[in-house]
Motif scaffolding. Structure first.
Motif, PDB file in Angstrom:
ATOM      1  N   HIS A   1      34.954  34.077  70.387  1.00 18.45           N
ATOM      2  CA  HIS A   1      33.512  34.005  70.621  1.00 18.45           C
ATOM      3  C   HIS A   1      33.143  32.768  71.420  1.00 18.45           C
ATOM      4  O   HIS A   1      33.726  31.699  71.230  1.00 18.45           O
ATOM      5  N   GLU A   2      32.149  32.934  72.310  1.00 26.02           N
ATOM      6  CA  GLU A   2      31.575  31.797  73.007  1.00 26.02           C
ATOM      7  C   GLU A   2      30.613  31.064  72.076  1.00 26.02           C
ATOM      8  O   GLU A   2      30.118  31.623  71.090  1.00 26.02           O
ATOM      9  N   GLN A   3      30.327  29.814  72.395  1.00 26.53           N
ATOM     10  CA  GLN A   3      29.407  29.026  71.587  1.00 26.53           C
ATOM     11  C   GLN A   3      28.025  29.678  71.506  1.00 26.53           C
ATOM     12  O   GLN A   3      27.308  29.568  70.506  1.00 26.53           O
ATOM     13  N   THR A   4      27.631  30.385  72.588  1.00 26.88           N
ATOM     14  CA  THR A   4      26.294  30.993  72.646  1.00 26.88           C
ATOM     15  C   THR A   4      26.272  32.406  72.084  1.00 26.88           C
ATOM     16  O   THR A   4      25.225  33.065  72.127  1.00 26.88           O
ATOM     17  N   ASP A   5      27.389  32.889  71.583  1.00 26.49           N
ATOM     18  CA  ASP A   5      27.466  34.257  71.072  1.00 26.49           C
ATOM     19  C   ASP A   5      26.560  34.379  69.845  1.00 26.49           C
ATOM     20  O   ASP A   5      26.712  33.642  68.859  1.00 26.49           O
ATOM     21  N   THR A   6      25.583  35.337  69.920  1.00 30.55           N
ATOM     22  CA  THR A   6      24.658  35.523  68.793  1.00 30.55           C
ATOM     23  C   THR A   6      25.343  36.028  67.551  1.00 30.55           C
ATOM     24  O   THR A   6      24.801  35.893  66.439  1.00 30.55           O
ATOM     25  N   ALA A   7      26.595  36.593  67.687  1.00 29.78           N
ATOM     26  CA  ALA A   7      27.308  37.073  66.520  1.00 29.78           C
ATOM     27  C   ALA A   7      27.690  35.940  65.564  1.00 29.78           C
ATOM     28  O   ALA A   7      27.930  36.168  64.387  1.00 29.78           O
TER      29      ALA A   7
ATOM     30  N   ASN B   1      25.640  33.522  64.723  1.00 28.87           N
ATOM     31  CA  ASN B   1      24.449  33.009  64.024  1.00 28.87           C
ATOM     32  C   ASN B   1      24.524  33.235  62.527  1.00 28.87           C
ATOM     33  O   ASN B   1      24.079  32.411  61.723  1.00 28.87           O
ATOM     34  N   SER B   2      25.087  34.385  62.145  1.00 28.03           N
ATOM     35  CA  SER B   2      25.152  34.686  60.714  1.00 28.03           C
ATOM     36  C   SER B   2      26.173  33.818  59.985  1.00 28.03           C
ATOM     37  O   SER B   2      26.206  33.810  58.754  1.00 28.03           O
TER      38      SER B   2
ATOM     39  N   ARG C   1      26.790  30.430  61.033  1.00 28.45           N
ATOM     40  CA  ARG C   1      26.540  29.007  61.298  1.00 28.45           C
ATOM     41  C   ARG C   1      25.916  28.341  60.076  1.00 28.45           C
ATOM     42  O   ARG C   1      25.134  28.940  59.362  1.00 28.45           O
TER      43      ARG C   1
END
Length: 439
Positions: free
Chosen positions: A428-434, A436-437, A439
């Motif tokens: 995953h990239e740092q900006t990947d919204t996946a 968020n759950s 973090r």
């Protein structure tokens, strides 16, 4: 039996006096006592065995003496009593006769005192070695110290042969560090004739030179060339061939004694510390046998091709003591098709894993790579990198049915992400919204 020429009375008298006659005959012999011992011919009177506490530090049990190669056999033709000279009456010390040792910086220096050292006490005159003047009393006569000397020899005495040690040694450096003579030579003051058995043992040297504390070890570490002579292969390796024999390591030193079974044991010694072997051997000494073309069949068993992967995963450092990964290993793996970069036609014909239907196709069943990876991931990474896994299990592969996350993963992913986010960021990239759950 009675003598016919004696009267009966005389015969009885002789029989009565015979025991007394025999006793009187033995009395002078008994009073004479045992013969006087001649001192100075051996370390102890009657050549008794020297106790280990009198020998230098590091002696083995049983003691086999110092190395014959380092200290060649000697031929001592004089008698001398150290214990007698070092009594309070005489008061001699090591420095009295061996004072030159305090200034010696080389093992080639002559440290045995010359004859003129004895002149002041024995009234002899060794000013001219070709015409020595003996002393007046018995202790000043040549034959008193020189074995086998006869006056008719005209001052010719048997030569004392003390070959030079095949060693690098600096007496002065040790004296300057207040290292006393007994620390290397044992209790010479308790012995009569000092022989080569009082010369140092290598194990005794290591008592100081293997110390981690520099104050105990000094500037000389335990490297081989600290004491041993370099001379082979233009001075790059130790000299092992001497007129007194061939120098080989003792058994207690890395288990490296060159006994008849060493052909079987040397692989463990070399694998543990190949630089230790390189002190005496050049690379071509090893490659003459281990060149990959004509290898002795005793190096690896006949079925080693099937077993070598296990040993390589367990201890690759032992493999690399002889083999190079980028040449020996990779060349073979490319050729038989077990490397990722092998040609496709070779890789299909020389498949390393089970067939695709078992190894990677759904559904999961025994032998599937998912189970093998969970059981022992180290076995996988011995050949594969993360890049190989991401090809299918990356973020793009999730939608294709190859989800790397187990059921219920989201419930604990936040803890894992805080502990170590690196595995997540592999896909995953740092900006990947996946993310968020988690973090």
């Amino acid at each position: 039996m009675k003598a016919k020429w004696l009267s009966p009375m005389a015969s009885r008298l002789v029989a009565a006096l015979l025991p007394l006659i025999c006793v009187l005959a033995v009395v002078p012999l008994a009073l004479a006592g045992p013969p006087l011992a001649v001192h100075g011919l051996a370390p102890l009177p009657d050549d008794r065995e020297v106790p280990s506490k009198f020998l230098p530090p590091g002696v083995d049990q049983p003691d086999t003496g110092p190395s014959d190669v380092i200290f060649p056999p000697q031929h001592i033709t004089i008698r001398f009593n150290h214990a007698k000279h070092m009594t309070k009456d005489i008061g001699a010390t090591c420095k009295t006769c061996h004072g030159v040792a305090l200034r010696s910086t080389s093992a080639t220096d002559t440290l045995v005192p010359p004859g003129d050292t004895c002149d002041s006490c024995h009234s002899t005159d060794h000013t001219n070695p070709a015409h020595v003047t003996p002393g007046e009393d018995a202790m000043g006569q040549c034959a008193f110290c020189h074995l086998g000397y006869k006056a008719s020899d005209h001052n010719a005495v048997a030569e004392v042969q003390l070959p030079r040690a095949n060693l690098l040694f600096n007496h002065k450096a040790h004296v300057d560090r207040n290292i006393a003579c007994p620390q290397c030579h044992g209790s010479v003051e308790k012995l009569e004739l000092a022989t080569r058995d009082q010369l140092p043992r290598m194990r005794g040297c290591f008592n100081c030179h293997q110390q981690t504390d520099a104050a105990s070890r000094g500037e000389a570490n335990s490297a081989c060339d600290t004491c041993h002579i370099r001379g082979g292969d233009r001075g790059t390796i130790m000299k092992t061939m001497f007129s007194s024999g061939t120098l080989t390591p003792p058994r207690w030193l890395h288990n490296a004694e060159h006994t008849p079974d060493f052909i079987e044991r040397h692989k463990w010694v070399a694998a543990d510390d190949s630089q230790f072997c390189a002190n005496c051997h050049k690379n071509d000494f090893c490659t003459d046998c281990h060149d990959g073309r004509v290898r002795p069949r005793t190096i690896h068993p006949n079925d080693y091709l099937n077993m070598h992967a296990i040993e390589a995963r367990m201890a690759t450092q032992k493999c690399t003591s002889c083999h190079q990964e980028q040449t020996f290993c990779q060349d073979c793996h490319l050729r038989v098709g077990v490397a990722e970069s092998s040609p496709i036609n070779v890789r299909d014909s020389g498949r390393f894993h089970p067939p695709k239907s078992i190894w990677s196709d759904p559904p999961r069943k025994p032998g599937h790579h998912a189970f093998e990876a969970e059981r022992n991931l180290n076995a996988c990474v011995s050949c594969h990198t993360e890049r190989d896994c991401i090809t299918c299990h990356g973020a793009l592969g999730v939608g294709a049915g190859f989800d790397p996350h187990k059921t219920g993963f989201l419930g604990g992913c936040a803890t894992q992400f805080r502990k170590n986010p690196r595995p997540c960021l592999t896909c995953h990239e740092q900006t990947d919204t996946a993310l968020n759950s988690c973090r």
